[in-house]
Enzyme design. Structure first.
Site, mmCIF file in Angstrom:
data_model
loop_
_atom_site.group_PDB
_atom_site.id
_atom_site.type_symbol
_atom_site.label_atom_id
_atom_site.label_comp_id
_atom_site.label_asym_id
_atom_site.label_seq_id
_atom_site.Cartn_x
_atom_site.Cartn_y
_atom_site.Cartn_z
ATOM 1 N N ASP A 28 0.814 -1.215 0.000
ATOM 2 C CA ASP A 28 0.000 0.000 0.000
ATOM 3 C C ASP A 28 0.848 1.267 0.000
ATOM 4 O OD1 ASP A 28 -2.345 -1.412 -0.020
ATOM 5 O OD2 ASP A 28 -2.716 -1.249 2.131
ATOM 6 N N LYS A 36 -3.976 3.206 -2.247
ATOM 7 C CA LYS A 36 -5.163 4.050 -2.398
ATOM 8 C C LYS A 36 -4.868 5.371 -1.700
ATOM 9 C CE LYS A 36 -8.801 0.493 -2.546
ATOM 10 N NZ LYS A 36 -8.017 -0.734 -2.475
ATOM 11 N N MET A 91 -7.770 9.369 8.899
ATOM 12 C CA MET A 91 -8.037 9.990 7.589
ATOM 13 C C MET A 91 -9.127 11.047 7.691
ATOM 14 S SD MET A 91 -8.046 6.307 5.635
ATOM 15 C CE MET A 91 -9.008 5.598 6.984
#
Length: 286
Positions: free
Chosen positions: A55, A77, A189
């Site tokens: 990732d 992502k 996030m």
């Protein structure tokens, strides 16, 4: 899927197995950036991997543990940027596993804390592939530790709640449940949602002065800590220009951490010597 993803998958699936297929894959937590926070098992699996699917938040230091012959596939992502689809990632993992390689799915933080680790394990299991989870230091633990903020503290916070900042229950009841007694809140996030988070918590009855800490690039060399409160949380978030992930900690534990940070900054050899003298006095017979 995009054309490039289809071509890459085709090449993976066409490749001949290098050994008798083991049909097992390790889903490994890479922690929150610092290579020294890897578990020994994670480091061993990475060091012996023949293929790694990783990732965006996996650091270069950690990837450097992989053998030079290891196949590396980036499937990160990132918010607002072109990203690999979950379907593509699932198929890529399956393709690597059926080739009988020592395959590692390497995820930032912990695979099962907002990491879709079990989604991938379920897909593999439904297609006859076994997997195992290797835990990693999730961002809440790593960032709080590197920022010197306790997530629980006697008399201040007796529990901690981890919340995704991208998709969460925005109902009044949802916000009120987050404000249960003596709870620290950690939003993953969530920088882009800071205004909504502040609004929801204030509407649910939170104190406007409730302390907030933004920890950007936590547990990394370029870590930045920005303090705020619910009243100016949204404005503070807009001013943060640090590139990289930002974690938000909300609660009175932030004040405890801030006090500790101030004391740590003021520690000197003189004060340490005074402490030794004090201990010596305590130890003297009456």
């Amino acid at each position: 899927m995009k054309t490039a993803e289809i071509l890459e998958l085709t090449n993976v699936l066409k490749a001949e197995p290098r050994q008798k297929p083991a049909y097992k894959l390790a889903i490994v937590g890479a922690g929150c950036g610092d290579i020294e926070l890897l578990t020994l098992k994670a480091a061993r699996l990475i060091s012996s991997a023949e293929v790694i699917v990783y990732d965006a938040l996996v650091s270069d230091d950690i990837l450097s543990l992989a053998p030079k012959t290891c196949e590396l596939y980036f499937v990160g992502k990132r918010c607002g940027l072109p990203s690999s689809t979950q379907d593509y990632i699932n198929e890529l993992l399956l393709g690597c596993a059926v080739r009988g390689l020592n395959a590692v799915r390497l995820k930032g933080g912990d695979p099962n804390v907002f990491g879709r680790g079990c989604e991938e394990a379920l897909f593999l299991a439904r297609n006859g592939i076994a997997s195992e989870f290797i835990p990693g230091v999730t961002a809440a633990l790593g960032c709080a530790a590197s920022a010197g903020i306790p997530l629980t503290h006697r008399g201040v916070a007796r529990s901690v709640t981890l919340v995704t900042g991208t998709v969460f229950d925005t109902s009044a009841l949802g916000w009120q449940s987050l404000l249960s007694a003596q709870t620290s809140l950690v939003f993953y996030m969530g920088k882009e949602q800071a205004a909504n988070i502040a609004h929801g918590l204030l509407d649910a009855g939170a104190n406007v002065q409730l302390p907030v800490a933004f920890v950007s690039n936590g547990a990394r060399a370029k870590q930045v800590i920005t303090y705020a409160n619910l009243g100016n949380m949204a404005e503070t978030a807009r001013k943060i220009e640090v590139a990289g992930p930002t974690l938000i900690i909300v609660g009175e534990v932030v004040s405890v951490g801030k006090e500790l940070s101030g004391l740590m900054d003021s520690i000197s050899n003189t004060r340490a010597e005074a402490a030794l003298e004090r201990l010596a006095e305590v130890g003297k017979p009456v």
